[in-house]
Design an enzyme around this catalytic site. Structure first.
Site, PDB file in Angstrom:
ATOM      1  N   ILE A  35       5.261   1.823   7.647  1.00 50.03           N
ATOM      2  CA  ILE A  35       5.544   3.205   8.070  1.00 50.03           C
ATOM      3  C   ILE A  35       4.239   3.965   8.127  1.00 50.03           C
ATOM      4  O   ILE A  35       3.417   3.877   7.204  1.00 50.03           O
ATOM      5  CB  ILE A  35       6.490   3.854   7.031  1.00 50.03           C
ATOM      6  N   ASP A  81       5.772   2.360   2.228  1.00 50.13           N
ATOM      7  CA  ASP A  81       4.882   1.212   2.407  1.00 50.13           C
ATOM      8  C   ASP A  81       4.103   1.455   3.698  1.00 50.13           C
ATOM      9  O   ASP A  81       4.679   1.423   4.791  1.00 50.13           O
ATOM     10  CB  ASP A  81       5.754  -0.054   2.497  1.00 50.13           C
ATOM     11  N   HIS A  82       2.820   1.695   3.562  1.00 51.96           N
ATOM     12  CA  HIS A  82       2.035   2.104   4.732  1.00 51.96           C
ATOM     13  C   HIS A  82       1.825   0.949   5.723  1.00 51.96           C
ATOM     14  O   HIS A  82       1.324   1.154   6.818  1.00 51.96           O
ATOM     15  CB  HIS A  82       0.689   2.676   4.280  1.00 51.96           C
ATOM     16  N   ARG A  83       2.218  -0.267   5.326  1.00 50.50           N
ATOM     17  CA  ARG A  83       2.173  -1.362   6.317  1.00 50.50           C
ATOM     18  C   ARG A  83       3.316  -1.207   7.314  1.00 50.50           C
ATOM     19  O   ARG A  83       3.225  -1.637   8.454  1.00 50.50           O
ATOM     20  CB  ARG A  83       2.325  -2.720   5.624  1.00 50.50           C
ATOM     21  N   PRO A 138       0.851  -1.196   0.000  1.00 53.12           N
ATOM     22  CA  PRO A 138       0.000   0.000   0.000  1.00 53.12           C
ATOM     23  C   PRO A 138       0.889   1.249   0.000  1.00 53.12           C
ATOM     24  O   PRO A 138       1.528   1.579   0.990  1.00 53.12           O
ATOM     25  CB  PRO A 138      -0.798  -0.125   1.299  1.00 53.12           C
TER      26      PRO A 138
END
Ligand code: CAO
Length: 544
Positions: free
Chosen positions: A520, A516-518, A340
């Protein structure tokens, strides 16, 4: 100078192997061991290295040709001493052992026959000749104690840094004892299993010398493309198979097909014996994905792009993608679908940095390097990575752990005529600006000449993609997974910046940070980006 004819070496009997890439052109200079060709059979890809250094005079085959041992590759004008010692017609050394295993003739499995009782006997099956590979990791056990196996069924999958290979059962029978575990290092002769072998063929088998039936096919490489002749950008940092995928039971052809589809085999249910995934399973899986219009409408699957006959609308030309382009496309797609992405934008005020860079111009010339903004960006990114360890990390493949790296290796995207590649600069935090300037120029040059080795493109923690020398005000870079962030750099522009009482002309560098929003969250990214901007605005901070 002597001109020598370079031929296809022993491919282990594999004739009719397709040339998928010619890595050199007429007039090119090659060093010994540089790749000349990449060949691909239905089981493996293999490189043919130059046996000597010299200059390519003429090339005798083309992509798409079907070749075998002894076919002429090219004429090479070899360098002085080497030529004197060499015969006129020479063959390169046999192709890389790990790659060639697919083409090798069947290697007898080593089988120990300790006892014969009635129609049954117990046998110890050992790792056969795996082309000299020592300490190759066991990545998969395909059988359990008590399993019944047919001759040729896979017992274990071994994986070196160059290829994966299955070791098949030399007999039909029942696994009585497993003698090896996932993670063990195996070499030729390492015991794999004990088997209870039943049947007439075994009854007549002399104890010391296994019968023909005891011969095991050579291990079959599954991922022999792991050493591409032209390394790819994101392939530069190839992802290991997911933990789940490592436990998958599938043969080389199926694994290759899965890679071509960009499919994670862990998602596919096998319909073969003991759940083995067969090609039909992959086809069915892909068909199900594309034939799910209802789900696609819900956003639960990816609707396929319909095929269009462009020729209906005007003249067209179809050109095949290069291997590098295809690999890059697959890696971009994989990253885009799996991670993501969030992209954040900012302008860094590099007015002072630019003034300093201009002051250093003469010294740079004296040192024979070009001091572009890139070394400063590398240095500032390294400091920001050190201060923000979440950015210098990767998510484990199963998504359960963060892997923090205590080194700071940064990749830089390089645009080459053959496609995008990402060489990695090691220990950026420990290098001076001059060292970084020299190293980036040297790596970019080697990238453009297609001289990078796979190792030059591995181990990156973070990537910088600079389009600043080209143009644009901003873009959303795709993360080079399994890294968790990438910095995009656009073209510097002088902009009016309000200083509290007046507008001042400042040199502003547009930056974009995809993460990567998983791994950070937005606040982490804001902090990282702010620090990076401060470091670039005042490079004295790099000393702190
Ligand atoms: N703003 C304005 N000018 C810039 C700049 C920026 N952000 N960055 C570099 N420049 C200038 C340089 O100073 C240099 O100017 P001079 O020739 O006057 O000295 C000029 O642009 C060309 O620089 P360069 O491209 O030769 O050197 P570099 O260190 O900036 O970059 C490299 C090296 C290898 C990164 C670059 O050549 C390259 O390949 N960039 C493309 C990367 C890419 O394709 N990214 C996209 C990936 S995602 O699809």
């Amino acid at each position: 100078m002597t001109v020598e004819t370079i031929k296809i070496p022993d491919l282990g009997g594999g004739d009719g192997v397709e040339v998928i890439e010619v890595c050199v052109a007429e007039g090119d200079r090659v060093e010994a061991e540089d790749s000349l060709l990449v060949l691909e059979s239905d089981k493996a890809s293999m490189e043919v290295p130059a046996p000597k250094s010299g200059t390519v005079v003429s090339i005798k085959l083309s992509v798409g040709d079907s070749v075998g041992e002894g076919d002429v590759i090219l004429e090479l004008e070899v360098d002085g001493d080497a030529a004197a010692a060499a015969p006129a017609d020479i063959e390169p050394a046999a192709v890389e052992p790990a790659d060639v295993t697919a083409a090798e003739p069947a290697a007898p499995a080593e089988v120990e026959v300790p006892a014969a009782a009635g129609g049954q006997r117990s046998e110890t099956v050992k790792v056969p000749d795996i082309g000299g590979g020592e300490g190759v990791e066991v990545i998969e056990l395909c059988v359990a104690e008590g399993d019944e196996v047919a001759e040729g069924d896979s017992l274990v999958v071994l994986e070196s840094d160059k290829a994966s290979m299955e070791v098949p059962a030399p007999f039909a029978g029942v696994i009585t004892v497993l003698l090896i575990n996932v993670g063990d290092a195996a070499s030729e002769g390492t015991a794999i299993v004990e088997m209870q072998v039943v049947g007439a063929a075994q009854a007549s088998q002399p104890a010391a010398e296994p019968p023909v039936e005891a011969a095991s096919p050579a291990p079959e490489p599954q991922q022999a493309e792991s050493k591409p002749a032209v390394p790819a950008a994101a392939a530069a940092a190839p992802q290991p198979p997911s933990a789940a995928a490592k436990g998958v039971y599938a043969g080389p052809a199926v694994r290759k097909l899965a890679r071509e589809f960009g499919l994670d085999l862990a998602r596919v249910t096998g319909s073969g014996p003991r759940g083995r995934i067969v090609k039909e399973d992959l086809h069915a899986f892909v068909k199900a994905l594309s034939a799910a219009p209802a789900a696609a409408a819900d956003g639960a699957a990816i609707p396929p792009i319909p095929e269009v006959d462009f020729a209906k609308f005007g003249e067209i030309e179809v050109q095949p993608l290069s291997k590098l382009h295809k690999l890059t496309a697959a890696n971009m797609h994989r990253s885009w679908l799996n991670l993501p992405h969030v992209t954040q934008f900012d302008d860094a005020d590099i007015t002072e940095l630019e003034a300093f860079r201009a002051e250093m111009k003469k010294e740079a010339e004296r040192r024979g390097v070009k001091l572009t903004p890139l070394p400063f960006l590398l240095k500032a990114a390294a400091a920001a990575l050190r201060a923000n360890p979440k950015f210098n990390a990767s998510l484990s493949a199963d998504g359960q752990n963060m892997v923090y790296k205590h080194y700071v290796h940064i990749g830089m995207a390089v645009d080459t005529p053959a496609g995008l590649v990402v060489p990695v600069i090691r220990d950026v935090d420990k290098k001076s600006l001059w060292q970084l300037a020299a190293e980036t120029a040297e790596l970019a040059q080697r990238a453009k000449e297609r001289k990078l080795k796979p190792a030059d493109m591995q181990g990156g923690c973070f990537t910088i993609s600079s389009l600043g020398g080209i143009g644009g005000t901003g873009f959303t870079p795709i993360i080079n997974a399994p890294e968790v962030a990438i910095l995009g750099v656009s073209k510097l522009a002088v902009k009016p910046v309000w200083d509290g009482s007046a507008f001042q002309p400042r040199k502003m560098l547009p930056l974009s940070l995809s993460y990567d929003h998983r791994a950070i969250n937005g606040a982490d990214a804001g902090k990282f980006f702010t620090e990076l901007g401060q470091l670039l605005a005042d490079i004295r901070r790099l000393l702190l």
